[in-house]
Motif scaffolding. Structure first.
Motif, PDB file in Angstrom:
ATOM      1  N   ILE A  46      53.535  -7.491 -73.100  1.00 57.32           N
ATOM      2  CA  ILE A  46      52.784  -6.522 -72.290  1.00 57.32           C
ATOM      3  C   ILE A  46      53.495  -6.190 -70.979  1.00 57.32           C
ATOM      4  N   TYR A  47      54.739  -6.591 -70.867  1.00 57.11           N
ATOM      5  CA  TYR A  47      55.501  -6.302 -69.646  1.00 57.11           C
ATOM      6  C   TYR A  47      56.205  -4.964 -69.773  1.00 57.11           C
ATOM      7  N   ARG A  48      56.334  -4.315 -68.653  1.00 58.88           N
ATOM      8  CA  ARG A  48      57.124  -3.100 -68.574  1.00 58.88           C
ATOM      9  C   ARG A  48      58.440  -3.432 -67.889  1.00 58.88           C
ATOM     10  N   GLY A  51      59.377  -6.541 -65.532  1.00 57.17           N
ATOM     11  CA  GLY A  51      58.601  -7.741 -65.817  1.00 57.17           C
ATOM     12  C   GLY A  51      57.160  -7.730 -65.357  1.00 57.17           C
ATOM     13  N   THR A  52      56.640  -6.576 -64.939  1.00 54.63           N
ATOM     14  CA  THR A  52      55.226  -6.523 -64.537  1.00 54.63           C
ATOM     15  C   THR A  52      54.372  -6.078 -65.728  1.00 54.63           C
ATOM     16  N   VAL A  53      53.086  -6.424 -65.669  1.00 52.28           N
ATOM     17  CA  VAL A  53      52.150  -6.050 -66.728  1.00 52.28           C
ATOM     18  C   VAL A  53      52.005  -4.535 -66.742  1.00 52.28           C
ATOM     19  N   CYS A  54      52.110  -3.942 -67.929  1.00 49.01           N
ATOM     20  CA  CYS A  54      52.022  -2.484 -68.041  1.00 49.01           C
ATOM     21  C   CYS A  54      50.575  -2.006 -67.870  1.00 49.01           C
ATOM     22  N   GLY A  55      50.446  -0.794 -67.404  1.00 51.83           N
ATOM     23  CA  GLY A  55      49.139  -0.198 -67.169  1.00 51.83           C
ATOM     24  C   GLY A  55      48.296  -0.108 -68.423  1.00 51.83           C
ATOM     25  N   ALA A  60      43.407  -1.410 -71.343  1.00 46.51           N
ATOM     26  CA  ALA A  60      42.807  -1.927 -72.583  1.00 46.51           C
ATOM     27  C   ALA A  60      41.913  -3.123 -72.286  1.00 46.51           C
ATOM     28  N   LEU A  61      42.356  -4.015 -71.416  1.00 42.39           N
ATOM     29  CA  LEU A  61      41.536  -5.176 -71.065  1.00 42.39           C
ATOM     30  C   LEU A  61      40.271  -4.740 -70.327  1.00 42.39           C
ATOM     31  N   ALA A  62      40.396  -3.787 -69.413  1.00 40.23           N
ATOM     32  CA  ALA A  62      39.219  -3.306 -68.677  1.00 40.23           C
ATOM     33  C   ALA A  62      38.207  -2.655 -69.611  1.00 40.23           C
ATOM     34  N   ASP A  63      38.673  -1.814 -70.507  1.00 36.93           N
ATOM     35  CA  ASP A  63      37.780  -1.129 -71.441  1.00 36.93           C
ATOM     36  C   ASP A  63      37.094  -2.141 -72.363  1.00 36.93           C
ATOM     37  N   THR A  64      37.836  -3.119 -72.821  1.00 39.62           N
ATOM     38  CA  THR A  64      37.280  -4.147 -73.693  1.00 39.62           C
ATOM     39  C   THR A  64      36.237  -4.977 -72.946  1.00 39.62           C
ATOM     40  N   ALA A  65      36.524  -5.331 -71.709  1.00 35.86           N
ATOM     41  CA  ALA A  65      35.565  -6.111 -70.912  1.00 35.86           C
ATOM     42  C   ALA A  65      34.258  -5.345 -70.710  1.00 35.86           C
ATOM     43  N   MET A  66      34.361  -4.026 -70.509  1.00 42.39           N
ATOM     44  CA  MET A  66      33.145  -3.230 -70.320  1.00 42.39           C
ATOM     45  C   MET A  66      32.295  -3.190 -71.580  1.00 42.39           C
ATOM     46  N   VAL A  67      32.902  -3.179 -72.756  1.00 40.85           N
ATOM     47  CA  VAL A  67      32.124  -3.213 -73.999  1.00 40.85           C
ATOM     48  C   VAL A  67      31.215  -4.444 -73.997  1.00 40.85           C
ATOM     49  N   PHE A  68      31.748  -5.569 -73.572  1.00 40.01           N
ATOM     50  CA  PHE A  68      30.957  -6.798 -73.560  1.00 40.01           C
ATOM     51  C   PHE A  68      29.927  -6.803 -72.439  1.00 40.01           C
ATOM     52  N   ALA A  69      30.242  -6.203 -71.299  1.00 34.58           N
ATOM     53  CA  ALA A  69      29.256  -6.085 -70.226  1.00 34.58           C
ATOM     54  C   ALA A  69      28.097  -5.187 -70.663  1.00 34.58           C
ATOM     55  N   VAL A  70      28.414  -4.062 -71.314  1.00 30.86           N
ATOM     56  CA  VAL A  70      27.371  -3.161 -71.819  1.00 30.86           C
ATOM     57  C   VAL A  70      26.504  -3.889 -72.846  1.00 30.86           C
ATOM     58  N   ALA A  71      27.131  -4.608 -73.755  1.00 34.20           N
ATOM     59  CA  ALA A  71      26.376  -5.362 -74.766  1.00 34.20           C
ATOM     60  C   ALA A  71      25.472  -6.387 -74.103  1.00 34.20           C
ATOM     61  N   SER A  72      25.970  -7.046 -73.078  1.00 33.57           N
ATOM     62  CA  SER A  72      25.163  -8.029 -72.357  1.00 33.57           C
ATOM     63  C   SER A  72      23.936  -7.374 -71.730  1.00 33.57           C
ATOM     64  N   THR A  87      40.888   4.484 -62.849  1.00 30.08           N
ATOM     65  CA  THR A  87      41.590   3.252 -62.512  1.00 30.08           C
ATOM     66  C   THR A  87      42.376   3.419 -61.225  1.00 30.08           C
ATOM     67  N   SER A  88      42.277   2.408 -60.379  1.00 33.56           N
ATOM     68  CA  SER A  88      43.129   2.315 -59.199  1.00 33.56           C
ATOM     69  C   SER A  88      43.965   1.054 -59.351  1.00 33.56           C
TER      70      SER A  88
END
Length: 137
Positions: A46-48, A51-55, A60-72, A87-88
């Protein structure tokens, strides 16, 4: 409203998310109270350049986390779709696990609005802030 257990959330993730999202090796750390915390390990995949994490991995992680927050917040997994995401990017992340802490800000009948703070273990030093709007189908 019923509680979603970590085992239920992990099973839902395994059964419903695209293989390339599953390849991120997402761990669901916590879920409940209209929020969710997810983690992905550090990985050269996942590095660009530099060596930093790509956007794309951050989003993808943010969108996935929101699916679980919405489900909760909904008390279970419901049909939904992302209708907006802003995104900022605040600082780079490299060579460390990435955490996403999602929470619902407004839970409407059809529209749910939330935010995700992404960090590398220090919530007071976020690497990105994401606001998301979801439509319940």
């Amino acid at each position: 409203m019923s509680e979603i257990t970590l085992a239920m959330a992990q099973r839902f993730f395994h059964d419903n998310f695209a293989p390339w999202i599953q390849d991120l090796d997402v761990s669901i750390v916590a879920i409940g109270g209209g929020g969710a915390t997810l983690r992905i390990p550090s990985s050269p995949r996942i590095y660009r350049v530099g060596g930093t994490v790509c956007g794309q991995a951050v989003l993808a992680l943010a969108d996935t986390a929101m699916v679980f927050a919405v489900a909760s917040a909904a008390g279970g997994f419901v049909s939904m779709t992302t209708v907006g995401q802003t995104t900022s990017f605040l600082r780079p992340a490299a060579d460390v696990p990435l955490m996403a802490e999602a929470r619902i800000i407004k839970n409407g009948r059809q529209i749910v609005y939330g935010e995700v703070t992404l960090h590398t273990g220090q919530p007071d030093k976020p690497i990105a802030h994401v606001t998301s709007t979801y439509m319940l189908l």
